[in-house]
Design an enzyme around this catalytic site. Structure first.
Site, short mmCIF file in Angstrom:
data_model
loop_
_atom_site.label_atom_id
_atom_site.label_comp_id
_atom_site.label_asym_id
_atom_site.label_seq_id
_atom_site.Cartn_x
_atom_site.Cartn_y
_atom_site.Cartn_z
N ASP A 106 0.84 -1.21 0.00
CA ASP A 106 0.00 0.00 0.00
C ASP A 106 0.87 1.26 0.00
O ASP A 106 1.98 1.24 0.53
CB ASP A 106 -0.88 0.04 1.26
CG ASP A 106 -1.91 -1.06 1.25
OD1 ASP A 106 -2.15 -1.65 0.18
OD2 ASP A 106 -2.47 -1.33 2.33
N1 URA Z 1 -1.60 -5.60 4.22
C1 URA Z 1 -2.03 -4.31 4.15
O1 URA Z 1 -3.06 -3.97 4.69
N2 URA Z 1 -1.28 -3.45 3.46
C2 URA Z 1 -0.12 -3.77 2.85
O2 URA Z 1 0.53 -2.92 2.24
C3 URA Z 1 0.30 -5.11 2.94
C4 URA Z 1 -0.46 -6.01 3.64
#
Ligand code: URA
Length: 251
Positions: A106
């Site tokens: 993310d």
């Molecule tokens: N889980 C999440 O919520 N975000 C990420 O970037 C990776 C795993």
């Protein structure tokens, strides 16, 4: 970029227009080499990374590239974006435009991101049946509990995808700091899992993908090549896991 494998005789026809019977002759005369060894036959499998030589002249080939990047918070896990800095923008590698991401992180998360031009390698690593472990350090707002540990281990139902998440390991490191190990990568998975407990994620940092770790001295925004062991070990481990998973399904 895909790494499409094909027979040597088809490759010679596509690249040099050499007809099948002519490539047979060249092969019989030992005039074709693949990766510094005499070609074994017309059906030898080659791809864009193979170093093929005909009569001592090398055909252009692509060098495989495998990089690990320390993604800073705020950078997008994408190759191109009109608004945000992407992981590709951070690289100084000469063939950076030809690279793709091996899984995403993310925009608000930081840590290990893998990039390559070898589609076969990335597919093997990301195949769900390979069950490659991804390890994250996660800071949450409220105290962690045994109930959360149990729920992560049992798996959670995600209505949108209509799936039960694979068992995940939640290790409590401090009151609000955990290490989470996943074997899959659902959209916002960790945030959604803590969301069930109304416990917002404040920071999420990826430490490891399979046998590849983020080096402690790799600064945010910086990247470095994987070692040969990390490259070959990753695919061997994931292919083995895939075979084991297939074996379990059959039995
Ligand atoms: N889980 C999440 O919520 N975000 C990420 O970037 C990776 C795993």
């Amino acid at each position: 970029m895909s790494s499409h494998t094909q027979r040597l005789d088809r490759y010679l026809f596509a690249r040099l227009g050499i007809a099948r019977h002519d490539s047979k002759l060249l092969l019989a005369q030992g005039r074709i080499r693949v990766n510094d060894a005499e070609a074994t036959g017309a059906d030898q499998q080659v791809d864009q990374f193979s170093r093929v030589m005909v009569d001592g002249t090398a055909l252009p080939f692509v060098s495989p590239v495998y990089l690990k990047l320390h993604k800073p918070v705020g950078v997008l896990s994408a190759t191109r974006d009109a608004l945000h800095t992407t992981v590709i923008d951070l690289l100084e590698h000469p063939v950076r435009e030809s690279l793709h991401l091996v899984g995403r992180l993310d925009r608000g998360s930081s840590g290990l991101v893998l990039l390559t031009n070898d589609g076969r390698w990335s597919r093997a690593l990301m195949a769900p049946e390979a069950g490659v472990k991804k390890i994250y350090e996660v800071r949450v707002e409220k105290p962690l509990t045994q109930g959360m540990v149990d729920a992560f281990a049992e798996g959670m139902y995600f209505e949108y995808e209509n799936i039960l998440t694979q068992p995940a390991l939640l290790e409590i490191l401090e009151n609000t700091l955990a290490r989470v190990t996943l074997v899959e990568g659902r959209y916002h998975q960790i945030k959604r899992m803590f969301g069930r407990f109304r416990n917002p994620v404040l920071a999420l940092h990826r430490l490891q993908i399979g046998m590849v770790s983020l080096p402690g001295d790799l600064l945010p925004g910086h990247s470095c090549p994987l070692s040969a062991n990390e490259v070959s070990g990753s695919t061997h481990a994931s292919l083995r896991a895939g075979r084991e998973a297939a074996g379990r399904k059959e039995s």
